[in-house]
Design a protein around this motif. Structure first.
Motif, PDB file in Angstrom:
ATOM      1  N   PHE A 290      10.928  28.445   6.833  1.00  0.00           N
ATOM      2  CA  PHE A 290      12.249  28.206   6.262  1.00  0.00           C
ATOM      3  C   PHE A 290      12.145  27.687   4.831  1.00  0.00           C
ATOM      4  CE2 PHE A 290      13.569  27.121  10.864  1.00  0.00           C
ATOM      5  CZ  PHE A 290      13.708  28.471  11.153  1.00  0.00           C
ATOM      6  N   THR A 291      11.135  26.858   4.562  1.00  0.00           N
ATOM      7  CA  THR A 291      10.970  26.284   3.232  1.00  0.00           C
ATOM      8  C   THR A 291      10.504  27.326   2.225  1.00  0.00           C
ATOM      9  OG1 THR A 291      10.460  24.120   4.164  1.00  0.00           O
ATOM     10  CG2 THR A 291       9.749  24.525   1.905  1.00  0.00           C
ATOM     11  N   GLU A 292       9.603  28.212   2.648  1.00  0.00           N
ATOM     12  CA  GLU A 292       8.979  29.157   1.721  1.00  0.00           C
ATOM     13  C   GLU A 292       9.841  30.372   1.425  1.00  0.00           C
ATOM     14  OE1 GLU A 292       5.232  30.111   3.458  1.00  0.00           O
ATOM     15  OE2 GLU A 292       4.624  28.020   3.601  1.00  0.00           O
ATOM     16  N   PHE A 293      10.768  30.729   2.343  1.00  0.00           N
ATOM     17  CA  PHE A 293      11.510  31.979   2.193  1.00  0.00           C
ATOM     18  C   PHE A 293      13.005  31.728   2.324  1.00  0.00           C
ATOM     19  CE2 PHE A 293       7.314  32.970   3.891  1.00  0.00           C
ATOM     20  CZ  PHE A 293       6.860  33.898   2.960  1.00  0.00           C
ATOM     21  N   ALA A 294      13.767  32.297   1.385  1.00  0.00           N
ATOM     22  CA  ALA A 294      15.211  32.081   1.375  1.00  0.00           C
ATOM     23  C   ALA A 294      15.926  32.911   2.429  1.00  0.00           C
ATOM     24  CB  ALA A 294      15.763  32.407  -0.016  1.00  0.00           C
ATOM     25  N   THR A 295      15.429  34.121   2.703  1.00  0.00           N
ATOM     26  CA  THR A 295      16.085  35.015   3.651  1.00  0.00           C
ATOM     27  C   THR A 295      15.041  35.670   4.555  1.00  0.00           C
ATOM     28  OG1 THR A 295      15.926  37.006   2.281  1.00  0.00           O
ATOM     29  CG2 THR A 295      17.813  35.552   1.892  1.00  0.00           C
ATOM     30  N   TRP A 296      15.525  36.239   5.673  1.00  0.00           N
ATOM     31  CA  TRP A 296      14.616  36.971   6.554  1.00  0.00           C
ATOM     32  C   TRP A 296      14.078  38.224   5.869  1.00  0.00           C
ATOM     33  CZ3 TRP A 296      12.254  34.649  10.131  1.00  0.00           C
ATOM     34  CH2 TRP A 296      12.871  33.641  10.870  1.00  0.00           C
ATOM     35  N   GLN A 297      14.829  38.775   4.925  1.00  0.00           N
ATOM     36  CA  GLN A 297      14.314  39.925   4.186  1.00  0.00           C
ATOM     37  C   GLN A 297      13.093  39.533   3.375  1.00  0.00           C
ATOM     38  OE1 GLN A 297      15.442  43.218   4.421  1.00  0.00           O
ATOM     39  NE2 GLN A 297      13.457  43.485   3.394  1.00  0.00           N
ATOM     40  N   ASP A 298      13.099  38.304   2.836  1.00  0.00           N
ATOM     41  CA  ASP A 298      11.927  37.830   2.097  1.00  0.00           C
ATOM     42  C   ASP A 298      10.714  37.717   3.012  1.00  0.00           C
ATOM     43  OD1 ASP A 298      13.417  37.648  -0.218  1.00  0.00           O
ATOM     44  OD2 ASP A 298      13.946  35.545   0.120  1.00  0.00           O
ATOM     45  N   VAL A 299      10.940  37.291   4.258  1.00  0.00           N
ATOM     46  CA  VAL A 299       9.844  37.225   5.221  1.00  0.00           C
ATOM     47  C   VAL A 299       9.304  38.623   5.498  1.00  0.00           C
ATOM     48  CG1 VAL A 299       9.173  36.544   7.564  1.00  0.00           C
ATOM     49  CG2 VAL A 299      10.773  35.126   6.267  1.00  0.00           C
ATOM     50  N   LEU A 300      10.205  39.581   5.700  1.00  0.00           N
ATOM     51  CA  LEU A 300       9.777  40.961   5.963  1.00  0.00           C
ATOM     52  C   LEU A 300       9.023  41.543   4.772  1.00  0.00           C
ATOM     53  CD1 LEU A 300      12.994  42.346   7.722  1.00  0.00           C
ATOM     54  CD2 LEU A 300      10.821  41.745   8.793  1.00  0.00           C
TER      55      LEU A 300
ATOM     56  N   ASN B 298      -0.113  33.629   9.167  1.00  0.00           N
ATOM     57  CA  ASN B 298       0.113  33.426   7.731  1.00  0.00           C
ATOM     58  C   ASN B 298      -0.766  34.337   6.886  1.00  0.00           C
ATOM     59  OD1 ASN B 298       1.394  32.340   5.504  1.00  0.00           O
ATOM     60  ND2 ASN B 298      -0.019  30.630   5.312  1.00  0.00           N
ATOM     61  N   ARG B 299      -0.782  35.624   7.258  1.00  0.00           N
ATOM     62  CA  ARG B 299      -1.532  36.622   6.486  1.00  0.00           C
ATOM     63  C   ARG B 299      -0.536  37.440   5.665  1.00  0.00           C
ATOM     64  NH1 ARG B 299      -4.700  37.911  11.742  1.00  0.00           N
ATOM     65  NH2 ARG B 299      -3.023  39.416  11.998  1.00  0.00           N
ATOM     66  N   ARG B 300      -0.314  37.034   4.424  1.00  0.00           N
ATOM     67  CA  ARG B 300       0.676  37.705   3.593  1.00  0.00           C
ATOM     68  C   ARG B 300       0.131  38.998   3.003  1.00  0.00           C
ATOM     69  NH1 ARG B 300       4.179  33.413   0.084  1.00  0.00           N
ATOM     70  NH2 ARG B 300       3.426  31.499   1.025  1.00  0.00           N
ATOM     71  N   ILE B 301       1.052  39.901   2.712  1.00  0.00           N
ATOM     72  CA  ILE B 301       0.684  41.123   2.010  1.00  0.00           C
ATOM     73  C   ILE B 301       0.116  40.737   0.647  1.00  0.00           C
ATOM     74  CG2 ILE B 301       1.576  43.233   0.952  1.00  0.00           C
ATOM     75  CD1 ILE B 301       3.782  43.198   3.119  1.00  0.00           C
ATOM     76  N   GLY B 302      -1.061  41.256   0.342  1.00  0.00           N
ATOM     77  CA  GLY B 302      -1.693  40.925  -0.931  1.00  0.00           C
ATOM     78  C   GLY B 302      -2.503  39.654  -0.909  1.00  0.00           C
ATOM     79  N   GLY B 303      -2.521  38.939   0.238  1.00  0.00           N
ATOM     80  CA  GLY B 303      -3.261  37.675   0.321  1.00  0.00           C
ATOM     81  C   GLY B 303      -4.701  37.894   0.681  1.00  0.00           C
TER      82      GLY B 303
END
Length: 745
Positions: A718-728, A740-745
């Motif tokens: 919730f802290t790191e992302f403003a919307t669920w689209q940002d999570v996607l 916690n394996r982000r795209i590009g990480g």
């Protein structure tokens, strides 16, 4: 030490053993310097002429547009201050722009942190780290090391966004509330080499005129009534005599402030001091914030702030009923009072002079050699507390004179009726230094509340007793085990441990054999104990036989081990036609399947036969015979089982094959080769599939830790992302969210 989540290689990060990760970019030469903290090496950047000089990473790193990134390093330069930047590149490696930090306020040969945060531009595909300084002559050196580039490093569980916590992007995380202006500064601050939460920028509040001044966070994250929260940050007061403070605030759903708890810093100087304020969110709470300020400020005075956090309050002893404020004295004496006698109880002063936890301790002072009674507030006990055992503990330090101490608990029922005091016998408080003093007492019938009560008799005038990390909790077994047949796992719970000591945990088999148990970082052997309570989930315990656990605990790596042993526990064997296939590192994937046929094992061997002329028999050279190899055939009987086995095999990790006793097989660690999954019957509506799994026996993986969400919560999402689209946009799968394996990480 490698920085967690760093995009940079170990060599580029630490500049050890060479500078191969770096290249001169502008007006400089680079070389390998010495005297670094993250390894001895450091990047020595030497100006070729007067004017700005820059060096950058030789490699670039993949980034995602519109995503926040952070870069930092430690810098040293006696002549000229420095700055750091993130250089954004497009897909063809052409520079788009550079997001620069502020230049450090002053030059210093002492290692100090420089940092920057920023959002990747919409056309960015890659990024580099750039460092810069502007000497007035040739031959001037700036030194750098301990480099990081990656996603922002933030406090786990912090309800605030990265920029509010660290101000690495801009000053928008703070609002000038009363008689102040807010800006961002880059003072020269030396942080520990492995402390990554404080960076190069700080929020700076300047008093506009004489009088009280304050600023508050613009973030107002959600908060829940009845939950205990702690707010803290580093404060840098303008003078040691300045009255500076941090305040935790709560708001209702309409945005009105309904409560505030303030903690005033007792500054010993003008350094950086972490100050805590904690409170339970009252009824009607919907949100929270943090504020800082100066009382009776002089116009132009500056209060600097870094590493601002609001999170659930620390748990100093698992199960303790004391709130953090009453247990740790960080904002005063909370509910502690002197019931009788001449003694006084106050918070120690200044910051850092006496403490076992954080920066302050409770201080009991007696001016005469007489008896006084000190009592805490009343605290609610767990349900069913009557006739149960409860333990108290206090970290104790007699800093002057001496005391005899009687420890006790005063009990109350639900209507606040005093049920009397249960106490031990008087004894001298041990000296010198800090001692842990504990007692066990039994609650009377009808007890629902309790207060800790200390009767202290000073043995000399002007005696002083420091107390900290006080706890009261229901006494439970130090070691318990519980089997879970649905997951074929055993939970081992260890209580009343000492954080910072070293622990080794063995599983004891029915034949007395010892096997190390797996933890978050691999097999638990001399692992540093993280807290007083450890809960280990053992997914590799055998089925259908009794096992127990043997624990060794060492105060230091070389000290003699203290030991514990658990009771025995047995996982139900289950159906012999079923087997478990498990991923030791990711037990979320574990599943049970029906066995069609067990493997027809083979044990391969590498041999070479040499025919010698004139001899009947060859000369054979052999390696040792290999482990087992064979095909396990299983059925998946539903689409859900098919999906589960696919997910289990997706990672390619080493797996554990487990069977019940009596089938004349043993549990094996295996890798699985190429598989097919044809339908049992060649019909489109047939769910059952037959899998042939080529198994190869391998060693038990020693360094694979049990992955999961240790410390990571939905609050971090919730802290790191403003919307669920940002999570996607940030994660390819929900499994990647979990780990916690982000795209590009």
């Amino acid at each position: 030490m490698a920085i967690p989540g760093n995009f940079l290689s170990a060599t580029t990060e630490s500049v050890d053993p060479n500078t191969s990760g770096w290249v001169a970019k502008l007006n400089c030469t680079i070389s390998l310097g010495s005297g670094g903290r993250n390894g001895d090496g450091c990047l020595a950047v030497r100006s070729a002429a007067s004017g700005e000089m820059q060096a950058r990473t030789i490699s670039s790193y993949e980034v995602v547009p519109w995503t926040e990134y952070e870069a930092f390093c430690d810098a040293s330069g006696a002549t000229v201050p420095e700055r750091i930047g993130i250089r954004w590149l497009d897909a063809s490696n052409a520079e788009i722009s550079i997001t620069w930090s502020l230049t450090t306020a002053s030059a210093s040969a002492t290692w100090h942190r420089i940092a920057v945060g920023g959002e990747a531009p919409g056309t960015a595909a890659r990024a580099q780290v750039v460092v810069s300084s502007t000497p007035a002559a040739s031959g001037v050196f700036s030194y750098y090391e301990n480099f990081y580039l990656g996603f922002p490093i933030t406090t786990v569980g912090n309800k605030f966004a990265f920029n509010t916590e660290s101000s690495e992007i801009d000053a928008s995380g703070w609002f000038n509330e009363v008689n102040s202006t807010v800006a961002r500064q880059a003072p020269m601050v030396s942080w520990a080499v492995d402390y990554y939460l404080a960076g190069g920028h700080v929020a700076a509040m300047t008093a506009t005129a004489n009088g009280n001044a304050s600023m508050r966070s613009t973030d107002r994250p959600d908060a829940t009534p009845g939950v205990e929260y702690a707010a803290y940050c580093y404060l840098n007061p303008p003078t040691s005599g300045s009255v500076t403070w941090v305040e935790l605030r709560f708001y209702d759903s309409g945005g009105s402030q309904i409560a505030a708890t303030r903690s005033t810093l007792a500054a010993p100087g003008t350094g950086w001091y972490r100050e805590y304020a904690s409170a339970v969110a009252p009824a009607g709470t919907a949100a929270c914030s943090i504020a800082v300020g100066i009382d009776s400020a002089t116009a132009g005075q500056v209060l600097r702030v870094d590493n601002a956090v609001v999170t659930t309050a620390p748990v100093l002893r698992a199960g303790s009923v004391l709130p953090y404020a009453d247990a740790s004295f960080e904002q005063g004496v909370a509910g502690w009072t002197v019931v009788s006698g001449v003694a006084t109880i106050t918070r120690s002063t200044p910051w850092g002079s006496y403490s076992f936890d954080a920066a302050y301790a409770g201080t009991v002072s007696s001016s005469t050699a007489t008896t006084s009674v000190i009592r805490s507030a009343k605290f609610a006990l767990p349900a069913g507390a009557a006739s149960q055992s409860f333990r108290t503990e206090v970290y104790s330090n007699v800093s002057a004179g001496g005391f005899n101490l009687t420890r006790g608990i005063r009990w109350y029922d639900a209507s606040n009726t005093d049920l009397g005091l249960t106490s031990g016998s008087a004894a001298a408080i041990p000296t010198p230094g800090w001692w842990l003093i504990g007692n066990t007492f039994t609650a009377p019938a009808n007890a629902t509340q309790a207060a800790i009560e200390y009767t202290v008799t000073a043995t000399t005038t002007s005696s002083v007793w420091r107390i900290d990390r006080i706890a009261l909790w229901q006494s439970l077994p130090l070691t318990t085990v519980e089997g879970h047949d649905d997951t074929a796992s055993i939970t081992l719970t260890l209580r009343e441990l000492t954080a910072g000591q070293y622990i080794t945990i063995y599983r004891i088999g029915p034949d007395g054999s010892r096997t190390l148990v797996r933890g978050p970082s691999g097999l638990i052997s001399l692992m540093v104990i993280p807290s007083d309570l450890m809960v280990i989930e053992d997914y590799e315990a055998p089925l259908g036989v009794e096992v127990s656990y043997y624990i060794e605990i060492r105060a230091t790596l070389t000290s003699t081990a203290g030991t514990r042993a658990s009771d025995g526990v047995t996982l139900t064997a289950g159906d012999e036609n079923l087997c478990w296939i498990k991923d030791p590192g990711q037990p979320q994937r574990n599943a049970m399947f029906m066995v069609v046929s067990p493997p027809a094992w083979k044990r391969p061997i590498t041999q070479s036969a040499y025919r010698v002329r004139g001899r009947r028999n060859p000369v054979v050279l052999s390696d040792v015979r290999g482990g087992l190899e064979g095909d396990l055939v299983v059925w998946t009987r539903t689409d859900e089982e098919t999906a589960a086995l696919n997910w289990l095999l997706d990672s390619g990790n080493t797996l554990l094959w487990q069977v019940v006793p009596g089938v004349h097989e043993t549990d094996l660690y295996v890798t699985v080769g190429e598989v097919g999954l044809p339908r049992v019957v060649d019909r489109a509506d047939e769910e059952w599939r037959q899998w042939t799994l080529p198994l190869t026996q391998v060693d038990m993986p020693a360094t694979v830790g049990v992955a999961g969400t240790a410390g990571r919560t939905w609050q971090d999402i919730f802290t790191e992302f403003a919307t669920w689209q940002d999570v996607l946009n940030a994660y390819a799968t929900w499994e990647d969210v979990l780990f916690n394996r982000r795209i590009g990480g």
